[in-house]
Design an enzyme around this catalytic site. Structure first.
Site, PDB file in Angstrom:
ATOM      1  N   ASP A 188       0.863  -1.167   0.000  1.00  0.00           N
ATOM      2  CA  ASP A 188       0.000   0.000   0.000  1.00  0.00           C
ATOM      3  C   ASP A 188       0.909   1.229   0.000  1.00  0.00           C
ATOM      4  O   ASP A 188       2.081   1.129   0.394  1.00  0.00           O
ATOM      5  CB  ASP A 188      -0.855  -0.065   1.277  1.00  0.00           C
ATOM      6  CG  ASP A 188      -1.669   1.175   1.491  1.00  0.00           C
ATOM      7  OD1 ASP A 188      -2.408   1.553   0.576  1.00  0.00           O
ATOM      8  OD2 ASP A 188      -1.553   1.778   2.574  1.00  0.00           O
ATOM      9  N   ASP A 212      -0.113   5.127   0.800  1.00  0.00           N
ATOM     10  CA  ASP A 212      -0.356   6.053   1.918  1.00  0.00           C
ATOM     11  C   ASP A 212      -0.443   5.270   3.224  1.00  0.00           C
ATOM     12  O   ASP A 212      -1.329   4.431   3.387  1.00  0.00           O
ATOM     13  CB  ASP A 212      -1.700   6.782   1.731  1.00  0.00           C
ATOM     14  CG  ASP A 212      -1.635   7.831   0.637  1.00  0.00           C
ATOM     15  OD1 ASP A 212      -0.529   8.222   0.260  1.00  0.00           O
ATOM     16  OD2 ASP A 212      -2.710   8.253   0.178  1.00  0.00           O
TER      17      ASP A 212
END
Ligand code: B16
Ligand code: MG
Length: 212
Positions: free
Chosen positions: A9, A11
């Site tokens: 991922d 952020d």
């Protein structure tokens, strides 16, 4: 090795733009005289821009047309991008870069799996434009996390099956997405407390203990 790839991922895992999201949404919420705080902002992790707006509007007393909602999301993104524009390679932590290099050195393929439509711009700001073997983000999906689409696309781009890939996430929606796509999932911070997570990481470097 159990895994051939790591899908990360963006952020909350590679970089920390939560506060920029918060400041940008706060401006919109203030204009709408709508209550918004950091706790509500935490619910937006991994969630798409339009779904984030719907969460913010839970506290709005009034009605908005679809057109008005799109305009608000657009304004939020303009604000958010102003903050992203100030990011530099110094915003990439030495720990994150060292762990990524080490994983690559161990022969693993590395991909990004992010809900953000700004992912490629953020990677460019961080000096990671051409670093990953694949980038799956908000521009190539029609359903955001907790739907597994973003991770399934990343695995497809890498030509590595989900059961040979580990997803690393900071959001519960992301852990759910990984598990429903048939991936193993490592949760960073609070996401590690999720019962569905296969591994709990207190820090990013703990990833190296799994990848042996
Ligand atoms: P954008 P991730 C997600 O990124 C963020 O966590 C979430 O807060 C944001 O709403 C979403 O991207 C969409 O971002 O407005 O830039 O398209 O955690 O999946 O990397
Ligand atoms: Mg995240």
């Amino acid at each position: 090795m159990k895994y051939q790839a790591v899908i990360l991922d963006l952020d909350g895992v590679i970089c920390f733009t939560d506060h920029y999201h918060y400041l940008a949404w706060k401006k919109i919420a203030d204009d709408l005289e709508t209550y918004f705080d950091e706790k509500i902002n935490n619910r937006l992790r991994g969630v798409s821009r339009m779904e984030s707006l719907e969460i913010i509007l839970e506290n709005f007393h009034g009605t908005l047309s679809e057109e008005e909602k799109y305009a608000l999301a657009e304004r939020k993104n303009e604000e958010y991008k102003r903050f992203l524009g100030q990011m530099t390679e110094k915003d990439l932590s030495l720990e994150v870069k060292a762990v990524l290099d080490e994983l690559r050195g161990r022969g693993l393929k590395l991909a990004i799996g992010s809900s953000s439509k700004n992912a490629k711009f953020i990677l460019e700001r961080l000096g990671l434009k051409d670093y990953f073997d694949a980038v799956s983000d908000g521009t190539n999906i029609s359903k955001s996390k907790p739907d597994p689409e973003v991770f399934l696309k990343a695995a497809e781009f890498l030509s590595i099956p989900p059961d040979k890939s580990l997803v690393v996430e900071d959001a519960k929606a992301g852990i759910q997405a990984a598990k429903s796509g048939g991936f193993d999932a490592a949760g960073l911070g609070e996401a590690g407390e999720d019962k569905m997570a296969d591994y709990a990481l207190k820090s990013f470097k703990e990833l190296l203990k799994i990848m042996i």
